[in-house]
Every structure is written in C-alpha cells, then in structure tokens.
Design a protein around this motif. Structure first.
Motif, PDB file in Angstrom:
ATOM      1  N   LEU A  24      -5.733   7.456  -2.406  1.00 19.94           N
ATOM      2  CA  LEU A  24      -4.937   7.881  -1.248  1.00 19.94           C
ATOM      3  C   LEU A  24      -4.565   6.689  -0.371  1.00 19.94           C
ATOM      4  O   LEU A  24      -3.440   6.587   0.119  1.00 19.94           O
ATOM      5  CB  LEU A  24      -5.719   8.912  -0.429  1.00 19.94           C
ATOM      6  CG  LEU A  24      -5.865  10.312  -1.048  1.00 19.94           C
ATOM      7  CD1 LEU A  24      -6.814  11.160  -0.217  1.00 19.94           C
ATOM      8  CD2 LEU A  24      -4.506  10.987  -1.164  1.00 19.94           C
ATOM      9  N   HIS A  25      -5.526   5.793  -0.177  1.00 24.55           N
ATOM     10  CA  HIS A  25      -5.295   4.595   0.625  1.00 24.55           C
ATOM     11  C   HIS A  25      -4.148   3.761   0.046  1.00 24.55           C
ATOM     12  O   HIS A  25      -3.365   3.148   0.790  1.00 24.55           O
ATOM     13  CB  HIS A  25      -6.583   3.759   0.671  1.00 24.55           C
ATOM     14  CG  HIS A  25      -6.427   2.414   1.310  1.00 24.55           C
ATOM     15  ND1 HIS A  25      -6.325   2.242   2.664  1.00 24.55           N
ATOM     16  CD2 HIS A  25      -6.349   1.167   0.766  1.00 24.55           C
ATOM     17  CE1 HIS A  25      -6.201   0.945   2.942  1.00 24.55           C
ATOM     18  NE2 HIS A  25      -6.203   0.282   1.808  1.00 24.55           N
TER      19      HIS A  25
ATOM     20  N   ARG B  71       0.814  -1.214   0.000  1.00 25.08           N
ATOM     21  CA  ARG B  71       0.000   0.000   0.000  1.00 25.08           C
ATOM     22  C   ARG B  71       0.849   1.266   0.000  1.00 25.08           C
ATOM     23  O   ARG B  71       0.385   2.322  -0.406  1.00 25.08           O
ATOM     24  CB  ARG B  71      -0.946   0.004   1.200  1.00 25.08           C
ATOM     25  CG  ARG B  71      -1.982  -1.114   1.155  1.00 25.08           C
ATOM     26  CD  ARG B  71      -2.814  -1.181   2.435  1.00 25.08           C
ATOM     27  NE  ARG B  71      -3.720  -2.322   2.411  1.00 25.08           N
ATOM     28  CZ  ARG B  71      -3.383  -3.545   2.806  1.00 25.08           C
ATOM     29  NH1 ARG B  71      -2.160  -3.775   3.267  1.00 25.08           N
ATOM     30  NH2 ARG B  71      -4.254  -4.539   2.745  1.00 25.08           N
ATOM     31  N   VAL B  72       2.089   1.137   0.445  1.00 27.88           N
ATOM     32  CA  VAL B  72       2.987   2.295   0.513  1.00 27.88           C
ATOM     33  C   VAL B  72       4.195   2.132  -0.407  1.00 27.88           C
ATOM     34  O   VAL B  72       4.562   3.048  -1.142  1.00 27.88           O
ATOM     35  CB  VAL B  72       3.475   2.528   1.962  1.00 27.88           C
ATOM     36  CG1 VAL B  72       4.493   3.669   2.009  1.00 27.88           C
ATOM     37  CG2 VAL B  72       2.291   2.828   2.877  1.00 27.88           C
ATOM     38  N   GLU B  73       4.794   0.957  -0.377  1.00 30.02           N
ATOM     39  CA  GLU B  73       6.041   0.727  -1.113  1.00 30.02           C
ATOM     40  C   GLU B  73       5.764   0.017  -2.440  1.00 30.02           C
ATOM     41  O   GLU B  73       5.264  -1.106  -2.454  1.00 30.02           O
ATOM     42  CB  GLU B  73       7.012  -0.102  -0.271  1.00 30.02           C
ATOM     43  CG  GLU B  73       7.399   0.547   1.042  1.00 30.02           C
ATOM     44  CD  GLU B  73       8.248   1.804   0.844  1.00 30.02           C
ATOM     45  OE1 GLU B  73       8.754   2.011  -0.273  1.00 30.02           O
ATOM     46  OE2 GLU B  73       8.406   2.560   1.820  1.00 30.02           O
TER      47      GLU B  73
ATOM     48  N   SER C 167      -1.718   5.047  -1.761  1.00 25.78           N
ATOM     49  CA  SER C 167      -0.543   5.931  -1.886  1.00 25.78           C
ATOM     50  C   SER C 167      -0.231   6.349  -3.316  1.00 25.78           C
ATOM     51  O   SER C 167       0.931   6.489  -3.689  1.00 25.78           O
ATOM     52  CB  SER C 167       0.693   5.260  -1.254  1.00 25.78           C
ATOM     53  OG  SER C 167       0.472   4.960   0.091  1.00 25.78           O
TER      54      SER C 167
END
Length: 261
Positions: free
Chosen positions: A207-208, A148-150, A210
C-alpha cells in the motif's frame, strides 16, 4: 563519514557510488540506501530525528539542505582538513551526549558547515557535468520524489517536456537502463529497506508503494529480487543495520567505527 583506506560502495535511490576517499554520506528522511557487500571502510555515523532541533531551527532550514532531499548531492568528498574538523565535532558530540541543549547547538553548527561544503561540491559538479548528465540527474530527482505513487513513463516524460519514446532512448543511451528498470530500482530498493528495517507487513508495504494488492506486489518483488518479500525478510533477520531512533527513543544516536556508541 567515511575514512580513506577502504572501499565505499553504496546505492542511494538506485544510483551507485564508489569511492576510496574520505567522504560524507548524507541521507534524509525517506531516502533509501543499501550498502554493497564489498564496502569495508571505517565509518562514523550520526542518526537524528528532526525533533532534536525543534526550537533552534525552522522547518524551512532543514528543507533548505539539499543533501537531505530526494535527488540531492548525497555523497561529498572531503579533504583531510575537513575530515579532521568533522571528526572533532563528532568527538565533541560524544563528550556532551547527555547535555541535550549543547548537542542541539553542535548539531546545528555541523549542519551549517556541511551545507557550506555541499554548496561548493554542487557548484563544482555543475561545472563538470554535461547537459546530458544534468538531464539524467534531473530524471533521477523526479523519480526520487514521485516513485511511491507514479510508476508510468509518461508522467516523467511530461515533467521533462519530452516524449516517452525519447526519454526511453535517451536513458538507455546514457545509463544502459530502461525507464522502467530505473523506476523499479527505486521501488524495490525501498521495499527491501522497509522489509529489513521495519515491522511493516507485506500488505502495508504494498500500500505504501501504491500497488493494487499485496499479491501483485509479492510477484513483482520476486521477479525483481529473486525471492518473495517474506523470504527476503527472513534472510535479513540476523543482518546488522542502523535504524533511526523511533519517536519514543533517543533523538540522536552516535555510531563510531561501525558500532553504536
């Protein structure tokens, strides 16, 4: 829990599982999955919130259940005897569904039993998995925790103490997919799940996950899925799905033979 005599084809965090045997399918919070259309076996399902077990177990207990965690053993084959035992527990939960404290105890007992089955399955798998297969599983586990981020290949290569080039060549050889392709499998499976099972807007989902903005997310989604996020949601409006009970609803839902109890 599935019965034999039908096909089970499910994608969990980008990994596909096929079985015709009796099995348990175990998914924790945040684990995305998708039933493939050729799945036709009867199922019995329990969906519950962590609040159901407050006061009877610690958060550490739930965190110790590997089948609820990213990269865990989400599908466990079970014998006829184990299937009958779990089916009897399901029936007991139905009989006492309105007795919250009783259901709490039964749910806890069920989780302890499944943990025992899971530990045996993991031990057996480790004996049969090659070093390369274990590395692939480790990579998928890392993505499940961080996608979700990387989204950069180097992040995962660094976590595995290898170069991005070697990671790419290794995964292509072992899975037939590139690193980016596997990462995208996780990202857009979750996006489809959120579009189908929540009221989150496209912007909230982007947004969730990223993304820099919803426009870029929509273009990437269409490239991967073939339709825009809104078109996908519209197509799914009349599809059947199961969703965990919300904060204001029941703490547990029991589904038998594919129908809500």
């Amino acid at each position: 829990m599935t019965d034999s005599g039908g096909n089970v084809h499910i994608k969990i965090s980008s990994e596909e599982y096929f079985t015709k045997e009796k099995s348990l399918i175990l998914l924790g919070k945040g684990i995305v999955s998708e039933w493939i259309l050729d799945s036709n076996t009867p199922t019995n399902t329990i969906l519950f919130r962590e609040a159901l077990l407050e006061g009877i177990v610690t958060p550490e207990f739930l965190a110790s259940l590997p089948f609820f965690l990213p990269g865990g053993q989400h599908v466990i084959s079970i014998s006829n005897d184990q299937h009958q035992k779990i089916k009897a527990i399901f029936k007991l939960m139905q009989d006492f569904e309105k007795e919250r404290e009783v259901v709490m105890g039964i749910t806890f007992s069920l989780l302890v039993y499944i943990k025992k089955l899971s530990e045996a399955e993991v031990l057996a798998s480790k004996c049969h998995l090659s070093i390369k297969e274990q590395q692939v599983r480790k990579f998928r586990s890392l993505i499940a925790k961080h996608f979700r981020v990387e989204k950069q290949v180097r992040f995962y290569a660094d976590k595995m103490n290898i170069t991005p080039k070697y990671l790419g060549e290794f995964l292509l050889s072992e899975t037939g997919k590139s690193v980016k392709c596997i990462i995208n499998d996780f990202i857009f499976l979750e996006a489809k799940s959120l579009l189908k099972q929540t009221a989150m807007s496209v912007q909230e989902i982007s947004l969730h996950l990223s993304f820099a903005d919803s426009s870029y997310f929509s273009k990437a989604f269409k490239k991967y899925v073939g339709v825009t996020p809104l078109a996908y949601r519209k197509k799914q409006l009349h599809s059947e799905y199961w969703e965990l009970p919300s904060q204001n609803e029941r703490e547990i839902i029991i589904v038998t033979e594919g129908k809500y109890d």
